[in-house]
Design an enzyme around this catalytic site. Structure first.
Site, PDB file in Angstrom:
ATOM      1  N   GLU A 163       0.870  -1.178   0.000  1.00 56.77           N
ATOM      2  CA  GLU A 163       0.000   0.000   0.000  1.00 56.77           C
ATOM      3  C   GLU A 163       0.908   1.230   0.000  1.00 56.77           C
ATOM      4  O   GLU A 163       1.787   1.329   0.866  1.00 56.77           O
ATOM      5  CB  GLU A 163      -0.888  -0.006   1.249  1.00 56.77           C
ATOM      6  CG  GLU A 163      -1.830   1.167   1.225  1.00 56.77           C
ATOM      7  CD  GLU A 163      -2.783   1.241   2.417  1.00 56.77           C
ATOM      8  OE1 GLU A 163      -2.797   0.314   3.250  1.00 56.77           O
ATOM      9  OE2 GLU A 163      -3.505   2.255   2.479  1.00 56.77           O
ATOM     10  N   ARG A 199       4.897 -12.981   9.763  1.00 57.34           N
ATOM     11  CA  ARG A 199       5.580 -11.736   9.443  1.00 57.34           C
ATOM     12  C   ARG A 199       6.936 -11.706  10.148  1.00 57.34           C
ATOM     13  O   ARG A 199       7.181 -12.436  11.105  1.00 57.34           O
ATOM     14  CB  ARG A 199       4.755 -10.507   9.769  1.00 57.34           C
ATOM     15  CG  ARG A 199       4.075 -10.472  11.101  1.00 57.34           C
ATOM     16  CD  ARG A 199       3.097  -9.314  11.228  1.00 57.34           C
ATOM     17  NE  ARG A 199       3.710  -8.019  11.057  1.00 57.34           N
ATOM     18  CZ  ARG A 199       3.277  -7.103  10.188  1.00 57.34           C
ATOM     19  NH1 ARG A 199       2.244  -7.344   9.411  1.00 57.34           N
ATOM     20  NH2 ARG A 199       3.872  -5.940  10.098  1.00 57.34           N
ATOM     21  N   LYS A 242       4.574   0.669   9.377  1.00 51.24           N
ATOM     22  CA  LYS A 242       4.670   1.944   8.666  1.00 51.24           C
ATOM     23  C   LYS A 242       4.076   3.086   9.491  1.00 51.24           C
ATOM     24  O   LYS A 242       4.580   4.197   9.467  1.00 51.24           O
ATOM     25  CB  LYS A 242       3.936   1.849   7.328  1.00 51.24           C
ATOM     26  CG  LYS A 242       4.774   1.226   6.245  1.00 51.24           C
ATOM     27  CD  LYS A 242       4.030   1.203   4.925  1.00 51.24           C
ATOM     28  CE  LYS A 242       2.997   0.126   4.910  1.00 51.24           C
ATOM     29  NZ  LYS A 242       2.383  -0.071   3.590  1.00 51.24           N
TER      30      LYS A 242
HETATM   31  P1  ATP Z   1       2.651  -2.178   8.089  1.00 53.78           P
HETATM   32  O1  ATP Z   1       2.089  -3.036   9.170  1.00 53.78           O
HETATM   33  O2  ATP Z   1       4.062  -1.808   8.288  1.00 53.78           O
HETATM   34  O3  ATP Z   1       1.790  -0.999   7.752  1.00 53.78           O
HETATM   35  P2  ATP Z   1       1.397  -3.487   5.931  1.00 53.78           P
HETATM   36  O4  ATP Z   1       1.179  -4.951   5.984  1.00 53.78           O
HETATM   37  O5  ATP Z   1       0.235  -2.624   6.181  1.00 53.78           O
HETATM   38  O6  ATP Z   1       2.630  -3.122   6.827  1.00 53.78           O
HETATM   39  P3  ATP Z   1       1.560  -3.376   3.085  1.00 53.78           P
HETATM   40  O7  ATP Z   1       2.031  -2.272   2.227  1.00 53.78           O
HETATM   41  O8  ATP Z   1       0.117  -3.705   3.057  1.00 53.78           O
HETATM   42  O9  ATP Z   1       2.013  -3.037   4.560  1.00 53.78           O
HETATM   43  O10 ATP Z   1       2.423  -4.677   2.851  1.00 53.78           O
HETATM   44  C1  ATP Z   1       2.776  -5.208   1.598  1.00 53.78           C
HETATM   45  C2  ATP Z   1       3.081  -6.652   1.765  1.00 53.78           C
HETATM   46  O11 ATP Z   1       4.169  -6.814   2.673  1.00 53.78           O
HETATM   47  C3  ATP Z   1       1.913  -7.409   2.349  1.00 53.78           C
HETATM   48  O12 ATP Z   1       1.741  -8.605   1.641  1.00 53.78           O
HETATM   49  C4  ATP Z   1       2.309  -7.652   3.774  1.00 53.78           C
HETATM   50  O13 ATP Z   1       1.743  -8.834   4.253  1.00 53.78           O
HETATM   51  C5  ATP Z   1       3.833  -7.729   3.683  1.00 53.78           C
HETATM   52  N1  ATP Z   1       4.448  -7.359   4.951  1.00 53.78           N
HETATM   53  C6  ATP Z   1       4.279  -6.222   5.662  1.00 53.78           C
HETATM   54  N2  ATP Z   1       4.961  -6.244   6.806  1.00 53.78           N
HETATM   55  C7  ATP Z   1       5.614  -7.437   6.837  1.00 53.78           C
HETATM   56  C8  ATP Z   1       6.492  -8.077   7.769  1.00 53.78           C
HETATM   57  N3  ATP Z   1       6.849  -7.484   8.919  1.00 53.78           N
HETATM   58  N4  ATP Z   1       6.965  -9.299   7.461  1.00 53.78           N
HETATM   59  C9  ATP Z   1       6.623  -9.899   6.309  1.00 53.78           C
HETATM   60  N5  ATP Z   1       5.807  -9.366   5.392  1.00 53.78           N
HETATM   61  C10 ATP Z   1       5.294  -8.144   5.642  1.00 53.78           C
HETATM   62 MG    MG Z   2      -1.511  -3.518   4.742  1.00 48.20          MG
END
Ligand code: ATP
Ligand code: MG
Length: 558
Positions: free
Chosen positions: A35, A260, A270
């Site tokens: 995102e 994760r 983020k």
């Molecule tokens: P955050 O919690 O930091 O906002 P998010 O999951 O909202 O992260 P996205 O931009 O939606 O961020 O993530 C893109 C991809 O990266 C998704 O498939 C998500 O599952 C993966 N991802 C995000 N954080 C992690 C992590 N700590 N370990 C592994 N994969 C991750």
């Molecule tokens: Mg997300």
């Protein structure tokens, strides 16, 4: 040594190999779906390495898809940074750069399809009103009074929502599933909500936006994604993911969840990283203390070290916390192979070699990288005045068995040069040692030593005449607390106040004069450093990537 052993497959690789073998898929297609609401962090690196890496390994494809359905928080600055970071990691999405917002028309058609099947309805209940009837995981919910609307009415209301007739929150489109499902995500989840907010790509074209659940799975399906990999928190969304695909009769993408990445002494969210940037606890998203990809790149971490680290962590279905020392170990391992060595003296102490003639200079030869012969050698000028590190001299040292370095009447080798003996020193009014005096032994030139002398200590040094000054930024961990998932107070209370120290005293070997932004080097016995973007002609800025001391290898008995 373990020798060449084929590493065993992780559970996702097993799944993929099964699907290829059974003929379920001829080839695999994955996607990385960020995102664009912040910069990528080390947690995302795991998802990138997994999605792009699996596509590479099985000769399939991996798309880059921006999951851009929340216009309030998203921005093209983030889109650009995300692309830069993935490219830097060494991955290529070729021409397959997609956006969920590209599919807004298709998703709207899908919504109409569901309404026509009697599987979606427009609900007028407010968020609070719906929550009140929603029930709990152990208690069934009640149905919304608007659930029985006719297909025609629902079609018309959705059309009006799209046309902007209603205010934010006044109506939503819901899937009509099961208000008594034990899975709360199946209790008539929202598919569309009204947001009168312009979007960074579609502008004012839309005032209704699909939810994550309605956009993500359907985008997977539109792109014929075979394996949709996501983190464990989406496991409970999987029944909805499958329900929507089934009701819409579209490409059957399959969701598989993995744990994760969590790191000790590090936040990977983020939202929290944005807070650090906005409240200026760090200099920006790419501050070298940040666990963002742009931060650790600037710090001096390499793509190879990050990939090696992710492979060491492995892929599992159980959440845990990984020791940040493992990441630091991977960085050292890679930089040890790649970087050229130089002398960099962080706390200089002048040494005058009294039996060396005033104007005499000798050119000595230093080995650039003992791990890599092809890195060659470099020239170093040696003369009467040099600097050593203040930490390498003690006025009153313990016995020579315990202290190999310099002290009154003690001898050491200056690396690539001569053995010197300390003959005296000056002190200032504060009692600090200001200058050492020494004599060198002409018979002891490195490589041509005929003296038969044996000394245990070898010191780095820099010519006082030719050495250059620089700004050295010494970083330490941004947080002091090991497990930041386990705290009750504000995570910012756990910031390390000493995460940055700036050193302007340092004197570096002349050869570093020509260092360029991005260069990675080792200062012998001190650590690995990267030349920072803030460098200007005549004023180099070095970021300390990491010290040499490897606590991970030590804890593993290495
Ligand atoms: P955050 O919690 O930091 O906002 P998010 O999951 O909202 O992260 P996205 O931009 O939606 O961020 O993530 C893109 C991809 O990266 C998704 O498939 C998500 O599952 C993966 N991802 C995000 N954080 C992690 C992590 N700590 N370990 C592994 N994969 C991750
Ligand atoms: Mg997300």
């Amino acid at each position: 040594m373990e020798g060449e052993r084929k590493p065993s497959l992780n559970f996702i690789e097993q799944l993929i190999e099964g699907d290829l073998k059974s003929g379920k898929h001829k080839s695999i297609h994955t996607r990385f779906p960020p995102e664009p609401n912040g910069y990528l962090h080390i947690g995302h690196a795991k998802s990138i390495v997994l999605n792009f890496g699996l596509a590479e390994k099985y000769k399939g494809k991996c798309n880059l898809r921006f999951d851009d359905t929340n216009p309030e928080k998203e921005d093209t600055e983030y889109v650009d940074s995300i692309k830069r970071d993935i490219q830097w990691m060494g991955y290529d999405w070729e021409e397959r750069e997609f956006y969920a917002s590209d599919y807004f028309d298709t998703l709207y058609d899908y919504a109409i399809r569901l309404i026509k099947k009697g599987k979606a309805y427009v609900d007028d209940l407010s968020q609070e009103e719906f929550n009140a009837i929603k029930g709990t995981p152990t208690e069934p919910g009640k149905e919304s009074p608007f659930r029985g609307r006719s297909v025609e009415e629902n079609l018309q209301l959705l059309e009006e929502m799209k046309a902007g007739k209603y205010k934010n929150g006044e109506k939503v489109l819901r899937a009509k599933i099961d208000m008594s499902s034990p899975n709360m995500h199946m209790r008539d989840p929202i598919l569309y909500r009204i947001k009168h907010t312009p979007h960074h790509r579609t502008g004012d074209a839309w005032c209704i936006y699909p939810t994550y659940d309605f956009a993500h799975g359907q985008s997977d399906s539109i792109e014929n994604i075979t394996h949709s990999l996501c983190t464990l928190e989406f496991e409970v969304h999987r029944p909805l993911y499958e329900w929507l695909i089934q009701e819409l009769e579209i490409f059957p993408s399959k969701q598989t969840e993995f744990a994760r990445l969590n790191l000790s002494y590090t936040v990977v969210s983020k939202r929290k990283l944005l807070e650090l940037v906005q409240e200026k606890h760090v200099a920006g998203w790419d501050d070298p203390r940040m666990p963002t990809i742009s931060g650790i790149r600037r710090r001096g971490f390499t793509p190879e070290s990050i990939k090696n680290f992710i492979h060491k962590v492995g892929v599992a279905r159980r959440d845990g916390i990984t020791d940040v020392a493992l990441l630091e170990h991977a960085v050292r391992e890679d930089l040890n192979k790649k970087t050229n060595r130089f002398f960099g003296i962080l706390n200089p102490l002048k040494v005058v070699i009294t039996n060396w003639p005033e104007d005499k200079e000798e050119i000595l030869t230093g080995v650039n990288n003992p791990e890599d012969e092809s890195a060659g050698t470099r020239e170093m000028k040696f003369g009467r005045e040099i600097y050593i590190d203040r930490g390498d001299f003690l006025e009153d040292p313990p016995s020579p068995k315990k202290w190999y370095r310099l002290g009154p009447d003690r001898e050491v080798r200056l690396k690539y040069a001569y053995i010197i003996k300390c003959t005296g020193y000056d002190k200032n009014d504060q009692g600090e040692v200001t200058t050492l005096y020494a004599e060198y032994d002409p018979e002891t030139r490195s490589g041509q030593d005929t003296s038969g002398k044996k000394v245990k200590g070898t010191l780095g040094w820099v010519s006082a005449k030719y050495g250059i000054g620089a700004e050295i930024r010494l970083y330490d961990r941004l947080f002091q607390t090991e497990n930041l998932n386990d705290i009750d107070d504000d995570f910012k209370n756990h910031l390390n106040p000493d995460s940055l120290a700036i050193n302007r005293e340092a004197i570096l070997e002349e050869a570093l004069k020509s260092a360029k932004v991005g260069d990675l080097v080792q200062f012998e016995r001190v650590g690995y450093f990267r030349v920072d973007e803030d460098s200007t002609p005549g004023n180099l800025v070095f970021n300390r990537t990491i010290t040499l001391r490897d606590n991970w290898a030590k804890s593993q008995g290495g």
